[in-house]
Design a protein around this motif. Structure first.
Motif, PDB file in Angstrom:
ATOM      1  N   TRP A  22      -0.526   3.484  -0.187  1.00  0.00           N
ATOM      2  CA  TRP A  22       0.578   3.077  -1.055  1.00  0.00           C
ATOM      3  C   TRP A  22       0.061   2.385  -2.311  1.00  0.00           C
ATOM      4  O   TRP A  22       0.701   2.451  -3.364  1.00  0.00           O
ATOM      5  CB  TRP A  22       1.539   2.181  -0.285  1.00  0.00           C
ATOM      6  N   VAL A  23      -1.095   1.733  -2.206  1.00  0.00           N
ATOM      7  CA  VAL A  23      -1.706   1.143  -3.399  1.00  0.00           C
ATOM      8  C   VAL A  23      -2.035   2.231  -4.404  1.00  0.00           C
ATOM      9  O   VAL A  23      -1.704   2.128  -5.600  1.00  0.00           O
ATOM     10  CB  VAL A  23      -2.976   0.354  -3.030  1.00  0.00           C
ATOM     11  N   VAL A  24      -2.688   3.306  -3.948  1.00  0.00           N
ATOM     12  CA  VAL A  24      -3.084   4.367  -4.873  1.00  0.00           C
ATOM     13  C   VAL A  24      -1.865   5.113  -5.412  1.00  0.00           C
ATOM     14  O   VAL A  24      -1.831   5.498  -6.584  1.00  0.00           O
ATOM     15  CB  VAL A  24      -4.078   5.340  -4.197  1.00  0.00           C
TER      16      VAL A  24
ATOM     17  N   LEU B 261       2.178   4.066 -11.993  1.00  0.00           N
ATOM     18  CA  LEU B 261       2.140   3.142 -13.129  1.00  0.00           C
ATOM     19  C   LEU B 261       1.285   3.697 -14.265  1.00  0.00           C
ATOM     20  O   LEU B 261       1.661   3.620 -15.447  1.00  0.00           O
ATOM     21  CB  LEU B 261       1.606   1.785 -12.683  1.00  0.00           C
ATOM     22  N   VAL B 262       0.128   4.272 -13.914  1.00  0.00           N
ATOM     23  CA  VAL B 262      -0.744   4.852 -14.933  1.00  0.00           C
ATOM     24  C   VAL B 262      -0.057   6.037 -15.610  1.00  0.00           C
ATOM     25  O   VAL B 262      -0.137   6.210 -16.834  1.00  0.00           O
ATOM     26  CB  VAL B 262      -2.094   5.280 -14.321  1.00  0.00           C
ATOM     27  N   THR B 263       0.628   6.865 -14.819  1.00  0.00           N
ATOM     28  CA  THR B 263       1.340   8.011 -15.388  1.00  0.00           C
ATOM     29  C   THR B 263       2.384   7.557 -16.388  1.00  0.00           C
ATOM     30  O   THR B 263       2.490   8.096 -17.498  1.00  0.00           O
ATOM     31  CB  THR B 263       2.016   8.830 -14.275  1.00  0.00           C
ATOM     32  N   ALA B 264       3.176   6.549 -16.007  1.00  0.00           N
ATOM     33  CA  ALA B 264       4.210   6.039 -16.913  1.00  0.00           C
ATOM     34  C   ALA B 264       3.587   5.450 -18.172  1.00  0.00           C
ATOM     35  O   ALA B 264       4.072   5.687 -19.294  1.00  0.00           O
ATOM     36  CB  ALA B 264       5.058   4.994 -16.191  1.00  0.00           C
ATOM     37  N   GLY B 265       2.513   4.676 -17.994  1.00  0.00           N
ATOM     38  CA  GLY B 265       1.862   4.075 -19.151  1.00  0.00           C
ATOM     39  C   GLY B 265       1.262   5.109 -20.085  1.00  0.00           C
ATOM     40  O   GLY B 265       1.421   5.026 -21.318  1.00  0.00           O
TER      41      GLY B 265
ATOM     42  N   ALA C 192      -3.993  11.587 -25.456  1.00  0.00           N
ATOM     43  CA  ALA C 192      -4.117  11.451 -23.990  1.00  0.00           C
ATOM     44  C   ALA C 192      -3.133  12.328 -23.229  1.00  0.00           C
ATOM     45  O   ALA C 192      -2.767  12.022 -22.099  1.00  0.00           O
ATOM     46  CB  ALA C 192      -3.958   9.981 -23.568  1.00  0.00           C
ATOM     47  N   SER C 193      -2.701  13.443 -23.829  1.00  0.00           N
ATOM     48  CA  SER C 193      -1.685  14.282 -23.194  1.00  0.00           C
ATOM     49  C   SER C 193      -2.165  14.885 -21.881  1.00  0.00           C
ATOM     50  O   SER C 193      -1.426  14.935 -20.893  1.00  0.00           O
ATOM     51  CB  SER C 193      -1.261  15.390 -24.158  1.00  0.00           C
ATOM     52  N   TRP C 194      -3.430  15.336 -21.847  1.00  0.00           N
ATOM     53  CA  TRP C 194      -3.931  15.924 -20.605  1.00  0.00           C
ATOM     54  C   TRP C 194      -4.103  14.864 -19.526  1.00  0.00           C
ATOM     55  O   TRP C 194      -3.976  15.157 -18.341  1.00  0.00           O
ATOM     56  CB  TRP C 194      -5.239  16.666 -20.861  1.00  0.00           C
ATOM     57  N   GLY C 195      -4.341  13.640 -19.933  1.00  0.00           N
ATOM     58  CA  GLY C 195      -4.392  12.552 -18.956  1.00  0.00           C
ATOM     59  C   GLY C 195      -3.055  12.349 -18.277  1.00  0.00           C
ATOM     60  O   GLY C 195      -2.993  12.069 -17.078  1.00  0.00           O
ATOM     61  N   VAL C 196      -1.966  12.497 -19.051  1.00  0.00           N
ATOM     62  CA  VAL C 196      -0.627  12.370 -18.459  1.00  0.00           C
ATOM     63  C   VAL C 196      -0.415  13.439 -17.395  1.00  0.00           C
ATOM     64  O   VAL C 196       0.057  13.152 -16.282  1.00  0.00           O
ATOM     65  CB  VAL C 196       0.459  12.492 -19.547  1.00  0.00           C
ATOM     66  N   LEU C 197      -0.763  14.686 -17.717  1.00  0.00           N
ATOM     67  CA  LEU C 197      -0.548  15.777 -16.766  1.00  0.00           C
ATOM     68  C   LEU C 197      -1.400  15.591 -15.512  1.00  0.00           C
ATOM     69  O   LEU C 197      -0.939  15.836 -14.390  1.00  0.00           O
ATOM     70  CB  LEU C 197      -0.857  17.118 -17.433  1.00  0.00           C
ATOM     71  N   LEU C 198      -2.647  15.155 -15.707  1.00  0.00           N
ATOM     72  CA  LEU C 198      -3.518  14.930 -14.549  1.00  0.00           C
ATOM     73  C   LEU C 198      -2.965  13.826 -13.650  1.00  0.00           C
ATOM     74  O   LEU C 198      -2.942  13.960 -12.426  1.00  0.00           O
ATOM     75  CB  LEU C 198      -4.927  14.581 -15.012  1.00  0.00           C
ATOM     76  N   MET C 199      -2.513  12.743 -14.261  1.00  0.00           N
ATOM     77  CA  MET C 199      -2.020  11.623 -13.458  1.00  0.00           C
ATOM     78  C   MET C 199      -0.656  11.928 -12.839  1.00  0.00           C
ATOM     79  O   MET C 199      -0.346  11.440 -11.752  1.00  0.00           O
ATOM     80  CB  MET C 199      -1.940  10.359 -14.309  1.00  0.00           C
ATOM     81  N   LEU C 200       0.148  12.748 -13.512  1.00  0.00           N
ATOM     82  CA  LEU C 200       1.411  13.171 -12.898  1.00  0.00           C
ATOM     83  C   LEU C 200       1.141  13.990 -11.652  1.00  0.00           C
ATOM     84  O   LEU C 200       1.801  13.820 -10.609  1.00  0.00           O
ATOM     85  CB  LEU C 200       2.225  13.981 -13.902  1.00  0.00           C
ATOM     86  N   THR C 201       0.140  14.868 -11.727  1.00  0.00           N
ATOM     87  CA  THR C 201      -0.258  15.649 -10.559  1.00  0.00           C
ATOM     88  C   THR C 201      -0.774  14.743  -9.451  1.00  0.00           C
ATOM     89  O   THR C 201      -0.441  14.919  -8.266  1.00  0.00           O
ATOM     90  CB  THR C 201      -1.342  16.669 -10.948  1.00  0.00           C
ATOM     91  N   ALA C 202      -1.587  13.738  -9.834  1.00  0.00           N
ATOM     92  CA  ALA C 202      -2.136  12.803  -8.844  1.00  0.00           C
ATOM     93  C   ALA C 202      -1.036  11.974  -8.196  1.00  0.00           C
ATOM     94  O   ALA C 202      -1.081  11.703  -6.986  1.00  0.00           O
ATOM     95  CB  ALA C 202      -3.168  11.895  -9.507  1.00  0.00           C
ATOM     96  N   THR C 203      -0.049  11.571  -8.976  1.00  0.00           N
ATOM     97  CA  THR C 203       1.061  10.788  -8.417  1.00  0.00           C
ATOM     98  C   THR C 203       1.845  11.601  -7.399  1.00  0.00           C
ATOM     99  O   THR C 203       2.162  11.131  -6.297  1.00  0.00           O
ATOM    100  CB  THR C 203       2.000  10.321  -9.545  1.00  0.00           C
ATOM    101  N   THR C 204       2.157  12.843  -7.771  1.00  0.00           N
ATOM    102  CA  THR C 204       2.898  13.721  -6.860  1.00  0.00           C
ATOM    103  C   THR C 204       2.100  13.981  -5.591  1.00  0.00           C
ATOM    104  O   THR C 204       2.630  13.909  -4.472  1.00  0.00           O
ATOM    105  CB  THR C 204       3.226  15.047  -7.553  1.00  0.00           C
TER     106      THR C 204
END
Length: 318
Positions: A84-86, A92-96, A107-119
């Protein structure tokens, strides 16, 4: 007509173990991928610019390595709070990053990567906790399965029309517009040939006609609406339902792809295809179980004769 309960029973132990194993495996792979990504960030200016823009990688690494990379590793090692921490950190990182990318265009590709990681982290956490994805949570409140209240054909058509306006307006209008705006703001848009745009418009018109035909048939023949909250009282095998079991789903997915093509947005196309996966793996099994519970052999015979996605020769009742 009363709908039988379709709530899922607790999963068997083997299923729980398989789901948990899949979740732990995901966290292990995510920990490795996160470590490799940080190595790439510090060794490649191109990766750093594409995923972090002008953000300070050292400051971010001091937080992200323990809260994402290390926490994913701990989650894979079955340390319960770590998952749950991760998941929370990834969200939070995705939103930021999304806010940063919208303001700066970086940082657009960072958003997509972190959105995938969040999901992925959320899905893995649920697999570890429940041994499966508890999709039955979706079918509560306004999304619970109920037959439509008795009413005349015009009333059912009116309800169906309102549903179409709301859902098409949201899923084919508001959300794609937002995705297209962010795609262009983040510098992710690609040039689309005029022929492809024209094909998208043609596909949208054809798919919309199929969707309206299906909805009208459902209302007039089934005495209900396409939504689970006001399902038909009768099994509908007329109109487009003679050729494919889920013509409205086929139409909706085709409409989403068509909107993406006509708008020149590859992210909208991805959005539509992801919606098809959710519908096929989450909604369809629940819907088909309900239909089988209510209509029994009549539905089973129809299911055996007509495919879900691929149209075939016209259905003829046995």
């Amino acid at each position: 007509m009363v709908i039988s309960e379709t709530s899922a029973t607790p999963p068997a132990t083997p299923r729980f173990r398989r789901g948990s194993t899949l979740g732990y495996t995901y966290f292990a792979l995510q920990a490795a991928a996160g470590a490799l990504w940080w190595l790439a960030v510090f060794s490649s200016a191109w990766v750093r610019e594409m995923t972090l823009g002008g953000l300070d990688p050292v400051a971010l690494a001091l937080l992200d390595i323990p809260l994402f990379v290390a926490a994913s590793g701990l989650a894979a090692a079955r340390i319960r709070p770590a998952r749950w921490v991760v998941t929370l950190w990834a969200a939070l990182v995705t939103a930021g990053l999304a806010c940063y990318a919208t303001v700066t265009g970086e940082a657009s590709w960072g958003v997509l990567l972190m959105l995938t990681a969040t999901t992925g982290s959320l899905a893995a956490s649920l697999l570890v906790t429940h041994g499966r994805l508890p999709t039955e949570w979706i079918f509560n409140g306004p999304f619970a399965f109920h037959t439509a209240r008795p009413a005349g054909t015009l009333r059912h058509l009116g309800r169906t029309g309102r549903q179409i306006v709301v859902f098409w307006g949201l899923c084919l209008g508001v959300i794609p517009l937002l995705i297209t705006f962010l795609e262009r703001r983040w510098g992710l848009a690609i040039a689309v040939p005029l022929a492809l745009t024209t094909a998208g418009i043609a596909l949208f018109l054809i798919a919309s006609a199929l969707g309206i035909w299906s909805a009208v048939t459902m209302s007039t023949r089934g005495e209900g609406t396409p939504l689970p909250a006001a399902m038909p009282h009768r099994l509908v095998v007329a109109g487009p339902y003679r050729y494919v079991r889920n013509p409205m789903a086929v139409a909706g997915i085709a409409q989403g792809v068509a909107v993406g093509l006509s708008a020149g947005s590859w992210l909208v196309v991805i959005y539509a295809l992801c919606g098809s996966l959710v519908w096929n793996w989450v909604i369809r099994p629940r819907e088909e179980a309900d239909l089988e519970a209510r209509f029994g052999n009549e539905y089973r015979d129809y299911r055996d004769r007509v495919f879900c996605w691929v149209p075939r020769s016209r259905f003829t009742p046995a």
